[in-house]
Design a protein around this motif. Structure first.
Motif, PDB file in Angstrom:
ATOM      1  N   GLY A  91       0.807  -1.221   0.000  1.00 14.13           N
ATOM      2  CA  GLY A  91       0.000   0.000   0.000  1.00 14.13           C
ATOM      3  C   GLY A  91       0.840   1.269   0.000  1.00 14.13           C
ATOM      4  O   GLY A  91       0.304   2.364  -0.194  1.00 14.13           O
ATOM      5  N   ILE A  92       2.166   1.132   0.239  1.00 15.97           N
ATOM      6  CA  ILE A  92       3.011   2.336   0.266  1.00 15.97           C
ATOM      7  C   ILE A  92       4.159   2.274  -0.732  1.00 15.97           C
ATOM      8  O   ILE A  92       4.884   3.250  -0.895  1.00 15.97           O
ATOM      9  CB  ILE A  92       3.584   2.612   1.681  1.00 15.97           C
ATOM     10  N   SER A  93       4.355   1.115  -1.376  1.00 19.55           N
ATOM     11  CA  SER A  93       5.471   0.972  -2.327  1.00 19.55           C
ATOM     12  C   SER A  93       5.147  -0.116  -3.341  1.00 19.55           C
ATOM     13  O   SER A  93       4.430  -1.072  -3.019  1.00 19.55           O
ATOM     14  CB  SER A  93       6.742   0.580  -1.555  1.00 19.55           C
ATOM     15  N   GLY A  94       5.723   0.019  -4.547  1.00 22.39           N
ATOM     16  CA  GLY A  94       5.515  -0.997  -5.584  1.00 22.39           C
ATOM     17  C   GLY A  94       6.510  -2.154  -5.478  1.00 22.39           C
ATOM     18  O   GLY A  94       6.553  -3.023  -6.361  1.00 22.39           O
ATOM     19  N   THR A  95       7.318  -2.175  -4.410  1.00 25.63           N
ATOM     20  CA  THR A  95       8.386  -3.189  -4.308  1.00 25.63           C
ATOM     21  C   THR A  95       7.847  -4.625  -4.336  1.00 25.63           C
ATOM     22  O   THR A  95       8.348  -5.478  -5.086  1.00 25.63           O
ATOM     23  CB  THR A  95       9.195  -2.951  -3.006  1.00 25.63           C
ATOM     24  N   TYR A  96       6.827  -4.879  -3.528  1.00 22.83           N
ATOM     25  CA  TYR A  96       6.275  -6.251  -3.459  1.00 22.83           C
ATOM     26  C   TYR A  96       5.820  -6.693  -4.854  1.00 22.83           C
ATOM     27  O   TYR A  96       6.157  -7.792  -5.319  1.00 22.83           O
ATOM     28  CB  TYR A  96       5.113  -6.287  -2.454  1.00 22.83           C
ATOM     29  N   GLN A  97       5.084  -5.798  -5.544  1.00 18.23           N
ATOM     30  CA  GLN A  97       4.570  -6.150  -6.867  1.00 18.23           C
ATOM     31  C   GLN A  97       5.715  -6.388  -7.854  1.00 18.23           C
ATOM     32  O   GLN A  97       5.653  -7.274  -8.700  1.00 18.23           O
ATOM     33  CB  GLN A  97       3.627  -5.043  -7.368  1.00 18.23           C
ATOM     34  N   ALA A  98       6.788  -5.590  -7.703  1.00 17.88           N
ATOM     35  CA  ALA A  98       7.950  -5.761  -8.598  1.00 17.88           C
ATOM     36  C   ALA A  98       8.581  -7.139  -8.385  1.00 17.88           C
ATOM     37  O   ALA A  98       9.011  -7.791  -9.346  1.00 17.88           O
ATOM     38  CB  ALA A  98       8.972  -4.663  -8.334  1.00 17.88           C
ATOM     39  N   VAL A  99       8.620  -7.604  -7.132  1.00 21.47           N
ATOM     40  CA  VAL A  99       9.203  -8.924  -6.850  1.00 21.47           C
ATOM     41  C   VAL A  99       8.292 -10.025  -7.408  1.00 21.47           C
ATOM     42  O   VAL A  99       8.768 -11.015  -7.991  1.00 21.47           O
ATOM     43  CB  VAL A  99       9.462  -9.103  -5.329  1.00 21.47           C
ATOM     44  N   LEU A 189       0.455   7.075  14.480  1.00 26.11           N
ATOM     45  CA  LEU A 189       0.094   6.493  13.182  1.00 26.11           C
ATOM     46  C   LEU A 189       0.254   4.985  13.236  1.00 26.11           C
ATOM     47  O   LEU A 189       1.048   4.463  14.039  1.00 26.11           O
ATOM     48  CB  LEU A 189       1.001   7.072  12.087  1.00 26.11           C
ATOM     49  N   HIS A 190      -0.477   4.310  12.370  1.00 21.71           N
ATOM     50  CA  HIS A 190      -0.290   2.860  12.229  1.00 21.71           C
ATOM     51  C   HIS A 190      -0.796   2.426  10.858  1.00 21.71           C
ATOM     52  O   HIS A 190      -1.280   3.266  10.084  1.00 21.71           O
ATOM     53  CB  HIS A 190      -0.983   2.096  13.383  1.00 21.71           C
ATOM     54  N   PHE A 191      -0.654   1.137  10.563  1.00 22.47           N
ATOM     55  CA  PHE A 191      -1.115   0.624   9.273  1.00 22.47           C
ATOM     56  C   PHE A 191      -2.473  -0.061   9.430  1.00 22.47           C
ATOM     57  O   PHE A 191      -2.664  -0.861  10.344  1.00 22.47           O
ATOM     58  CB  PHE A 191      -0.139  -0.419   8.721  1.00 22.47           C
ATOM     59  N   VAL A 192      -3.384   0.286   8.545  1.00 26.14           N
ATOM     60  CA  VAL A 192      -4.645  -0.461   8.455  1.00 26.14           C
ATOM     61  C   VAL A 192      -4.843  -0.763   6.973  1.00 26.14           C
ATOM     62  O   VAL A 192      -4.746   0.148   6.137  1.00 26.14           O
ATOM     63  CB  VAL A 192      -5.838   0.366   8.997  1.00 26.14           C
ATOM     64  N   ASP A 193      -5.128  -2.002   6.653  1.00 25.67           N
ATOM     65  CA  ASP A 193      -5.307  -2.429   5.260  1.00 25.67           C
ATOM     66  C   ASP A 193      -4.173  -1.925   4.363  1.00 25.67           C
ATOM     67  O   ASP A 193      -4.400  -1.333   3.303  1.00 25.67           O
ATOM     68  CB  ASP A 193      -6.651  -1.944   4.706  1.00 25.67           C
ATOM     69  N   LYS A 194      -2.954  -2.059   4.831  1.00 29.72           N
ATOM     70  CA  LYS A 194      -1.726  -1.794   4.065  1.00 29.72           C
ATOM     71  C   LYS A 194      -1.324  -0.327   3.951  1.00 29.72           C
ATOM     72  O   LYS A 194      -0.300  -0.008   3.363  1.00 29.72           O
ATOM     73  CB  LYS A 194      -1.809  -2.397   2.647  1.00 29.72           C
ATOM     74  N   VAL A 195      -2.167   0.589   4.449  1.00 29.70           N
ATOM     75  CA  VAL A 195      -1.800   2.009   4.318  1.00 29.70           C
ATOM     76  C   VAL A 195      -1.697   2.668   5.703  1.00 29.70           C
ATOM     77  O   VAL A 195      -2.197   2.132   6.691  1.00 29.70           O
ATOM     78  CB  VAL A 195      -2.808   2.785   3.419  1.00 29.70           C
ATOM     79  N   ILE A 196      -1.042   3.827   5.709  1.00 34.32           N
ATOM     80  CA  ILE A 196      -0.826   4.521   6.981  1.00 34.32           C
ATOM     81  C   ILE A 196      -2.016   5.420   7.281  1.00 34.32           C
ATOM     82  O   ILE A 196      -2.421   6.232   6.445  1.00 34.32           O
ATOM     83  CB  ILE A 196       0.451   5.382   6.892  1.00 34.32           C
ATOM     84  N   VAL A 197      -2.557   5.251   8.466  1.00 34.17           N
ATOM     85  CA  VAL A 197      -3.679   6.100   8.895  1.00 34.17           C
ATOM     86  C   VAL A 197      -3.419   6.562  10.338  1.00 34.17           C
ATOM     87  O   VAL A 197      -2.695   5.912  11.074  1.00 34.17           O
ATOM     88  CB  VAL A 197      -5.047   5.351   8.837  1.00 34.17           C
TER      89      VAL A 197
END
Ligand code: MYR
Length: 280
Positions: A91-99, A189-197
């Protein structure tokens, strides 16, 4: 089956530990006006914060190139049958998808990419668990199953001195409407559903840190040991102080100090502090 463990630089697992446990790493980069630096390779965390102070410039960050990932995977394919690779939140970077994409392009190795849905030492906890499990002969499916179990209790709360970097970099969700008012407070702040809220708006840094410690202590008071990391952006003294306060109540707890390196530090800014934990 020979299984490799891979991650990206934002787990901030120090090089000596990566070398010791054969943890492979794909670096994300920070771009200053003068040049682009692969974190943990071309620039250390200390050099980064120094450069940030010297240049007063807000760098940009980028995910690893597909070329870099595919060539690392091709190398691994010569030695391993599979690789379990843990990444910062999709949710914050395309790294996972690139891998994931690189894994589809490389033959001879099965790539099990895992979206940690968080980052930093929380992501590192998954990596270190994978190292242990591989050592004990566990297979990728069993490791991913264990990751899913860890995710149920994984927590990460953090706060920044200044919200504007996160806002400018487009990595703060759910707060756009109130960001103006939030600049006056210290939101946790924390992560919910992959994004920072935002988790809670608190008026002072002191109270926000106390609130994070309270959340940690509530979980620690249950009859189940935690693994905890205190994370700082160039403010180790503050992280050690938090750790000390926690250890006074839970002297036997399994704790460590970690850091927000260049890429995450770009978005959080110097002085950010966080705590992450999960039930072992
Ligand atoms: C990229 O350019 O692909 C990387 C973007 C990274 C955004 C980082 C946002 C802050 C993450 C804070 C993690 C705190 C974990 C406890």
């Amino acid at each position: 089956m020979k299984v490799a463990v891979m991650t990206d630089s934002t787990a901030y697992i120090p090089k000596e530990i990566r070398d010791k446990y054969d943890i492979y790493m794909v670096p994300l980069s920070v771009q200053f006006a003068d040049a682009s630096y692969q974190e943990e390779i071309d620039i250390t965390t200390n050099e980064f914060y120094q450069k940030l102070t010297d240049t007063k410039e807000l760098p940009k960050t980028s995910q690893p190139s597909i070329g870099y990932i595919t060539s690392l995977l091709e190398g691994l394919a010569k030695e391993y049958d599979a690789v379990v690779s843990v990444h910062l939140s999709s949710g914050i970077s395309g790294t996972y998808q690139a891998v994931v994409s690189a894994g589809e392009m490389v033959d001879g190795i099965d790539v099990y990419a895992y979206d940690s849905e968080i980052s930093c030492m929380a992501q590192g906890f998954y990596v270190l668990e994978a190292v242990d499990m591989v050592k004990n002969g566990k297979l990728p499916d069993e490791i991913i199953q264990r990751f899913d179990e860890m995710k149920q209790t994984m927590r990460g709360y953090f706060m920044v001195d200044d919200l504007s970097n996160l806002h400018r970099g487009g990595r703060l969700n759910g707060a756009q409407a109130i960001v103006g008012s939030m600049l006056q407070v210290k939101p946790i702040l924390h992560f919910v559903d992959k994004v920072i809220v935002p988790f809670e708006k608190i008026r002072t840094k002191k109270r926000a840190l106390q609130r994070i410690l309270d959340l940690l202590e509530t979980d620690a008071s249950e009859d189940h040991p935690l693994k905890v990391a205190f994370i700082h952006a160039n403010n180790e003294t503050a992280a050690r102080d938090l750790q000390q306060r926690f250890l006074e109540k839970y002297p036997d707890a399994d704790t460590s100090i970690s850091y927000f390196g260049p890429v995450i530090g770009t978005h959080l800014g110097e002085g950010a502090l966080g705590v992450t934990w999960y039930k072992k």
